[in-house]
Write an enzyme that holds these catalytic residues in place. Structure first.
Site, mmCIF file in Angstrom:
data_model
loop_
_atom_site.group_PDB
_atom_site.id
_atom_site.type_symbol
_atom_site.label_atom_id
_atom_site.label_comp_id
_atom_site.label_asym_id
_atom_site.label_seq_id
_atom_site.Cartn_x
_atom_site.Cartn_y
_atom_site.Cartn_z
ATOM 1 C CG HIS A 1 4.254 -4.921 7.343
ATOM 2 N ND1 HIS A 1 3.110 -4.309 6.889
ATOM 3 C CD2 HIS A 1 4.327 -6.111 6.687
ATOM 4 C CE1 HIS A 1 2.526 -5.091 5.995
ATOM 5 N NE2 HIS A 1 3.238 -6.188 5.856
ATOM 6 C CB CYS B 1 -2.949 -0.816 7.299
ATOM 7 S SG CYS B 1 -1.952 -0.175 5.946
ATOM 8 C CB CYS C 1 4.864 0.840 8.921
ATOM 9 S SG CYS C 1 4.531 -0.580 7.858
ATOM 10 C CE1 TYR D 1 -3.657 -2.326 0.101
ATOM 11 C CE2 TYR D 1 -4.161 -1.578 2.334
ATOM 12 C CZ TYR D 1 -4.497 -2.333 1.225
ATOM 13 O OH TYR D 1 -5.651 -3.071 1.232
ATOM 14 N N GLY D 2 1.987 1.180 0.677
ATOM 15 C CA GLY D 2 2.814 2.376 0.894
ATOM 16 C C GLY D 2 3.418 2.962 -0.363
HETATM 17 N N1 DGL Z 1 1.279 -2.277 7.144
HETATM 18 C C1 DGL Z 1 1.091 -1.069 6.429
HETATM 19 C C2 DGL Z 1 1.179 0.165 7.318
HETATM 20 O O1 DGL Z 1 0.947 0.094 8.490
HETATM 21 C C3 DGL Z 1 1.763 -0.811 5.125
HETATM 22 C C4 DGL Z 1 2.555 -1.807 4.381
HETATM 23 C C5 DGL Z 1 2.456 -1.579 2.878
HETATM 24 O O2 DGL Z 1 3.189 -0.732 2.339
HETATM 25 O O3 DGL Z 1 1.616 -2.251 2.296
HETATM 26 O O4 DGL Z 1 1.453 1.238 6.853
#
Ligand code: DGL
Length: 270
Positions: free
Chosen positions: A189, A74, A187, A42-43
């Protein structure tokens, strides 16, 4: 009483620490986890693109699961699309995860706070707004780490302790040399690497995250609105994956299977 499931959503495995924390404290609640691998990461997307992706995904999940609440586990999705999604789905309660800038700013003595996130998150005006709101003259050191998102998504599960430690070191050193004494993991992750971050950052840099805060927020919404599942409700657990193509036998397929099994969730394609 409401026996419909709560959905935790991320582009990949990033929302699992939030989901796991919630489930461990609320074992009777039906929970669905969604990894949107088709649009990972997503980023690296722009805001409009992400809004469309999340609107369609939320529509799909509503039709399929009729959730009682949706947690955007997220930061990228939250800073890009939370108000937009609330407008699009006024009857569905959303909980967003925003970088824990406020406690970090309050705890910083050097008045420099690092924010580690995706490119989309650190570039979003929302971070500057948060800093202005709580900052009191504190400056923010934003760092985008798309390669670390990738590491967690595809390689963390098979990595050893030394590889995990090495993955965080350049970021901690960058914040240290900038004079920051507080770093926000912006983030979801990066929560997988929380211990490694804390170890590398000690003793001069404190590391902030929002996991407990989100669990408490969801609990208080459930209690406040009388939406707890009934005691007789069988706990329903599902791990949906939206994929770009068929499941691959490579690291992508494997790492998702590892996590679904670890959580004890049934895995299914969306
Ligand atoms: N886990 C996501 C966040 O908290 C983003 C990871 C992605 O780039 O997809 O921003």
């Amino acid at each position: 009483m409401d026996n419909r499931p709560i959905v935790f959503l991320d582009s990949g495995i990033g929302g699992l620490p939030y989901c796991r924390n919630f489930v461990s404290r609320n074992p009777g609640e039906p929970v669905v986890y969604v990894a949107d691998r088709a649009y990972f990461p997503y980023g690296e997307r722009d805001r409009e693109d992400l809004r469309g992706i999340l609107r369609d995904l939320t529509g799909l999940l509503r039709a399929r699961e009729d959730p009682k609440m949706l947690i955007l586990a997220c930061n990228t999705a939250t800073v890009s699309a939370l108000p937009f999604l609330r407008e699009q789905f006024p009857r569905l309660p959303f909980v967003g995860t925003v970088p824990a800038v406020k406690p970090a700013v309050l705890g910083s003595k050097t008045r420099r706070v690092g924010v580690l996130g995706t490119r989309r998150t650190v570039d979003d005006p929302y971070i500057a707004e948060l800093a202005a709101r709580y900052g009191g003259g504190c400056s923010i050191v934003p760092v985008a780490a798309p390669e670390l998102v990738d590491f967690v998504e595809y390689r963390y599960a098979g990595a050893g302790a030394e590889q995990r430690r090495r993955a965080v070191l350049p970021y901690v050193e960058r914040f240290r040399s900038s004079g920051a004494d507080a770093v926000v993991l912006g983030c979801t992750h990066f929560l997988f690497l929380l211990e490694e971050f804390r170890e590398a950052a000690a003793p001069d840099i404190a590391v902030y995250d929002s996991v407990d805060g989100i669990t408490r927020r969801v609990e208080s919404l459930l209690d406040g609105e009388g939406r707890r599942a009934g005691t007789g409700a069988a706990a329903f657990r599902r791990f949906y994956v939206r994929r770009a193509g068929p499941p691959s036998p490579g690291p992508e397929g494997d790492s998702l299977r590892v996590w679904a099994d670890e959580m004890g969730f049934e895995m299914e394609n969306l």
